[in-house]
Motif scaffolding. Structure first.
Motif, mmCIF file in Angstrom:
data_model
loop_
_atom_site.group_PDB
_atom_site.id
_atom_site.type_symbol
_atom_site.label_atom_id
_atom_site.label_comp_id
_atom_site.label_asym_id
_atom_site.label_seq_id
_atom_site.Cartn_x
_atom_site.Cartn_y
_atom_site.Cartn_z
ATOM 1 N N ILE A 101 115.745 22.954 59.855
ATOM 2 C CA ILE A 101 114.727 22.801 58.816
ATOM 3 C C ILE A 101 114.993 23.821 57.712
ATOM 4 C CG2 ILE A 101 112.268 23.105 58.304
ATOM 5 C CD1 ILE A 101 111.676 21.955 61.064
ATOM 6 N N ALA A 102 115.284 23.313 56.507
ATOM 7 C CA ALA A 102 115.576 24.168 55.361
ATOM 8 C C ALA A 102 115.045 23.499 54.091
ATOM 9 C CB ALA A 102 117.073 24.428 55.254
ATOM 10 N N PRO A 103 113.712 23.447 53.915
ATOM 11 C CA PRO A 103 113.155 22.730 52.767
ATOM 12 C C PRO A 103 113.527 23.366 51.428
ATOM 13 C CG PRO A 103 111.494 23.090 54.459
ATOM 14 C CD PRO A 103 112.673 23.951 54.806
ATOM 15 N N VAL A 104 113.744 22.517 50.445
ATOM 16 C CA VAL A 104 113.972 22.938 49.065
ATOM 17 C C VAL A 104 113.084 22.077 48.167
ATOM 18 C CG1 VAL A 104 116.342 23.706 49.489
ATOM 19 C CG2 VAL A 104 115.909 21.336 48.765
ATOM 20 N N ALA A 435 104.012 21.475 62.356
ATOM 21 C CA ALA A 435 102.685 21.504 61.754
ATOM 22 C C ALA A 435 102.811 22.032 60.331
ATOM 23 C CB ALA A 435 101.753 22.391 62.575
ATOM 24 N N ILE A 436 102.231 21.312 59.376
ATOM 25 C CA ILE A 436 102.344 21.671 57.959
ATOM 26 C C ILE A 436 100.946 21.943 57.438
ATOM 27 C CG2 ILE A 436 103.110 20.918 55.688
ATOM 28 C CD1 ILE A 436 104.451 19.011 58.585
ATOM 29 N N TYR A 437 100.759 23.118 56.847
ATOM 30 C CA TYR A 437 99.426 23.507 56.395
ATOM 31 C C TYR A 437 99.531 24.271 55.081
ATOM 32 C CZ TYR A 437 94.739 25.513 56.317
ATOM 33 O OH TYR A 437 93.463 25.861 55.954
ATOM 34 N N ALA A 438 98.632 23.998 54.153
ATOM 35 C CA ALA A 438 98.590 24.695 52.867
ATOM 36 C C ALA A 438 97.265 25.431 52.753
ATOM 37 C CB ALA A 438 98.767 23.715 51.711
ATOM 38 N N ASP A 439 97.328 26.769 52.584
ATOM 39 C CA ASP A 439 96.107 27.529 52.385
ATOM 40 C C ASP A 439 95.998 27.945 50.919
ATOM 41 O OD1 ASP A 439 97.758 29.760 52.048
ATOM 42 O OD2 ASP A 439 97.352 30.575 54.041
ATOM 43 N N ARG A 440 95.237 28.972 50.630
ATOM 44 C CA ARG A 440 94.968 29.349 49.246
ATOM 45 C C ARG A 440 96.228 29.769 48.496
ATOM 46 N NH1 ARG A 440 92.940 33.725 45.844
ATOM 47 N NH2 ARG A 440 93.945 35.176 47.272
ATOM 48 N N HIS A 442 99.747 29.819 50.119
ATOM 49 C CA HIS A 442 101.041 29.444 50.680
ATOM 50 C C HIS A 442 100.971 28.070 51.337
ATOM 51 C CE1 HIS A 442 101.562 33.862 50.490
ATOM 52 N NE2 HIS A 442 102.831 33.570 50.314
ATOM 53 N N ILE A 443 102.110 27.390 51.348
ATOM 54 C CA ILE A 443 102.301 26.274 52.258
ATOM 55 C C ILE A 443 103.239 26.759 53.340
ATOM 56 C CG2 ILE A 443 104.111 25.316 50.744
ATOM 57 C CD1 ILE A 443 103.422 22.571 52.035
ATOM 58 N N ARG A 444 102.908 26.419 54.594
ATOM 59 C CA ARG A 444 103.681 26.927 55.727
ATOM 60 C C ARG A 444 104.004 25.787 56.691
ATOM 61 N NH1 ARG A 444 99.792 31.185 54.878
ATOM 62 N NH2 ARG A 444 100.845 33.150 54.375
ATOM 63 N N PHE A 454 108.947 28.110 57.780
ATOM 64 C CA PHE A 454 109.150 28.055 56.326
ATOM 65 C C PHE A 454 107.832 28.359 55.649
ATOM 66 C CE2 PHE A 454 108.520 25.515 52.464
ATOM 67 C CZ PHE A 454 109.584 25.960 51.674
ATOM 68 N N GLN A 455 107.891 29.029 54.494
ATOM 69 C CA GLN A 455 106.712 29.176 53.657
ATOM 70 C C GLN A 455 107.128 29.241 52.194
ATOM 71 O OE1 GLN A 455 104.508 32.689 54.719
ATOM 72 N NE2 GLN A 455 105.812 34.056 53.537
ATOM 73 N N ALA A 456 106.233 28.815 51.337
ATOM 74 C CA ALA A 456 106.462 28.844 49.895
ATOM 75 C C ALA A 456 105.124 29.094 49.214
ATOM 76 C CB ALA A 456 107.067 27.529 49.418
ATOM 77 N N ASP A 457 105.179 29.542 47.971
ATOM 78 C CA ASP A 457 103.961 29.831 47.217
ATOM 79 C C ASP A 457 103.161 28.556 46.971
ATOM 80 O OD1 ASP A 457 104.638 32.493 47.112
ATOM 81 O OD2 ASP A 457 105.482 32.394 45.091
#
Length: 569
Positions: A101-104, A435-440, A442-444, A454-457
């Motif tokens: 897993i290497a999202p871009v 499991a994919i979750y987006a909080d205030r 980050h998305i993780r 993985f996490q991103a802003d």
């Protein structure tokens, strides 16, 4: 000019009537002449008249097409979903799935004119004739629909009206903005309402203060795929807003019904019935065949109704018509169970409303809210469904075993208030979902055991939006689609993000999945991949025990060849 049609509405009858031998290398062949495909894409969806492609009767009387070797035949069978199926063909020559897993970021989109916030779940379906062949079908690439709004800085400030934006799934370019104002706090829905084979878009329009913090009157609005107004509902209902729409054929008559937050309407928008005391905020009704009698029941929170509005039961721990519901099978019988979240109360009930078990997720009450949406899927490959959602400042994964509900694992999140659920999907096809979750902020992505992968802003304020998994560009690989919204002024500062972010794996080989996510209560049997609403919905827990989660797609005996795949605009 007439808008392009879906092949399912015009070609299916012809295909079923063809004799044996009317195929060439997997293509379905129609009698008559075929216009040459120019290869140019169209995002307007309104400049090809399929009638212009019909041959003169004498040009090839009674015969099959005389096809030059360098031209493809008019292809129909692989571009539509067969009558007894819910999924269509995949692209040919798919590469093996990714091993890591290497999202871009594939592309980003920011709403024009200041409408850069989306607080509801994005939707995906084929709405445009991208390959310019006169039809909207699975040989075009999917489109995205979002309800976007220019948010004011304060949490309780009155919102301006929002608008529906249609975005090209392959490129992230804006195809059109529908000019009719809508309430962007309510999740719209997609589905073929009029039987023409192309999905319509249903939303709510507010009259008066347009905010989930003010009571105002709202009505249903339906739009054709090209943005034209199909109808405006005549029934107005007062509420604080929020919540979501859903579409289902409740009575199996071939014409779907619309589940609005406070009532049920026909496919043309007429009021059919309403509960006596609907929730005034964040109501998200669902349709499900609880008793396996063939037609669908409607659940407004934990209260269940027959398709015609006759009440079946209230759950013993949740007030009438309150709560957020998700449905799956958590035991060995053939009937589903349902999970209801309301404020600090979380419980699972049998299909007839009998109490099954409480779930431990805290006790704090969410004032005035009906609960947050929950996703369900088998996370770890043990054939037991898990529940996933955000509550206050934690992200939970629950499991049900031996009639007991317990926390499998949880993670601290950056949430000043509640945010919505995430979703689950086996991105690599190895039997263990992520499991994919987006909080205030980050998305993780987490592994089935809770390891951060993985996490991103990300930026968001409190909402019912959740990330979705779909084949957004039609290339035979799953993508992750995430929406953002402008943070509340005065909160701990975070940078605003693009309104939409599409994530794909670095090699773009996440496993294949469906090219649709049509509503907030999405599950794999509530809609065909080309946007039709089944007259008889197969119980989803019997084939894919998931809710607000997509499923892996597998190759069939037909495939969409590369020359017929849509290229981006």
């Amino acid at each position: 000019m007439n808008a392009p049609l879906a092949r399912g509405s015009l070609l299916l009858t012809s295909l079923l009537g063809l004799g044996a031998g009317c195929t060439v290398d997997g293509y379905a062949i129609l009698e008559g002449d075929v216009s040459e495909d120019t290869g140019e894409s169209s995002t307007t969806g309104a400049d090809t008249d399929p009638g212009e492609d019909e041959s003169d009767e004498g040009s090839n009387p009674g015969g099959l097409l005389d096809l030059p070797e360098d031209e493809l035949p008019m292809q129909a069978g692989v571009c539509i979903v067969a009558p007894d199926q819910v999924d269509g063909a995949l692209p040919c020559e798919l590469e093996p799935p990714s091993e890591v897993i290497a999202p871009v970021t594939a592309w980003t989109w920011t709403g024009p004119g200041g409408e850069d916030s989306v607080l509801v779940t994005p939707l995906v379906a084929n709405l445009d004739d991208d390959n310019d062949d006169g039809f909207v079908d699975l040989c075009d690439h999917p489109d995205i629909v979002v309800a976007a709004v220019d948010l004011p800085p304060g949490k309780t400030d009155v919102w301006p009206a929002g608008h529906l934006h249609v975005i090209d799934g392959a490129s992230g370019a804006t195809s059109r903005v529908i000019p009719t104002p809508i309430d962007a706090a309510v999740n719209p829905a997609l589905g073929d309402l009029d039987g023409d084979g192309v999905p319509e878009i249903v939303a709510l329009q507010a009259q008066g203060p347009n905010s989930p913090h003010n009571i105002s009157e709202r009505r249903l609005m339906a739009f054709r795929a090209n943005g034209e107004l199909l109808w405006a509902g005549q029934h107005w209902s007062a509420s604080r807003g929020g919540g979501a729409l859903a579409i289902a054929d409740l009575d199996n008559d071939g014409s779907p019904e619309i589940l609005a937050p406070e009532y049920v309407a026909s496919a043309s928008g007429e009021l059919l019935w309403a509960p006596s005391n609907p929730a005034r905020a964040y109501s998200m009704p669902i349709a499900v065949d609880l008793d396996l009698d063939g037609d669908l029941e409607v659940m407004f929170g934990g209260t269940a109704y027959e398709h015609d509005g006759v009440k079946l039961f209230d759950t013993p721990t949740v007030p009438q018509d309150r709560g957020s519901v998700a449905v799956a099978n958590f035991d060995d019988d053939e009937f589903p169970e349902f999970y209801v979240q309301y404020g600090g109360d979380h419980a699972i009930f049998e299909h007839d409303g009998a109490f099954k078990t409480l779930c431990p997720t805290g006790t704090a009450e969410i004032a005035g809210a009906g609960g947050y949406p929950v996703a369900i899927h088998d996370l770890d490959g043990d054939d037991q469904a898990e529940l996933l959602f955000g509550y206050e400042d934690r992200f939970y994964v629950l499991t049900v075993e031996a009639d007991s509900c317990f926390v499998k694992w949880s993670k601290k999140t950056d949430a000043l208030n509640g945010l919505s659920s995430g979703t689950l999907f086996d991105l690599l096809g190895d039997g263990h979902a992520e499991a994919i979750y987006a909080d205030r902020s980050h998305i993780r992505l987490y592994s089935s055991t809770g390891e951060l992968l993985f996490q991103a802003d990300h930026s968001a304020r409190e909402s019912i939006a959740n990330p979705i998994i779909a084949d957004v560009d039609g290339d035979g690989a799953a993508e992750i689609l995430v929406v953002s919204s402008e943070p509340v002024a005065g909160d701990d500062p975070i940078d605003a993000n693009p309104t939409l972010v599409l994530l794909e794996n670095a090699d773009d080989r996440f496993v294949p999945t469906r090219r649709i996510w049509n509503q907030h209560t999405y599950h794999q049997s509530n809609v065909t991949e080309d946007g039709r609403i089944p007259a008889f919905e197969t119980p989803h827990w019997k084939s894919d025990n998931g809710f607000r989660a997509n499923r892996r797609a597998y190759p069939s005996d037909q495939c969409i060849p590369t020359p017929l795949e849509s290229s981006g605009p």
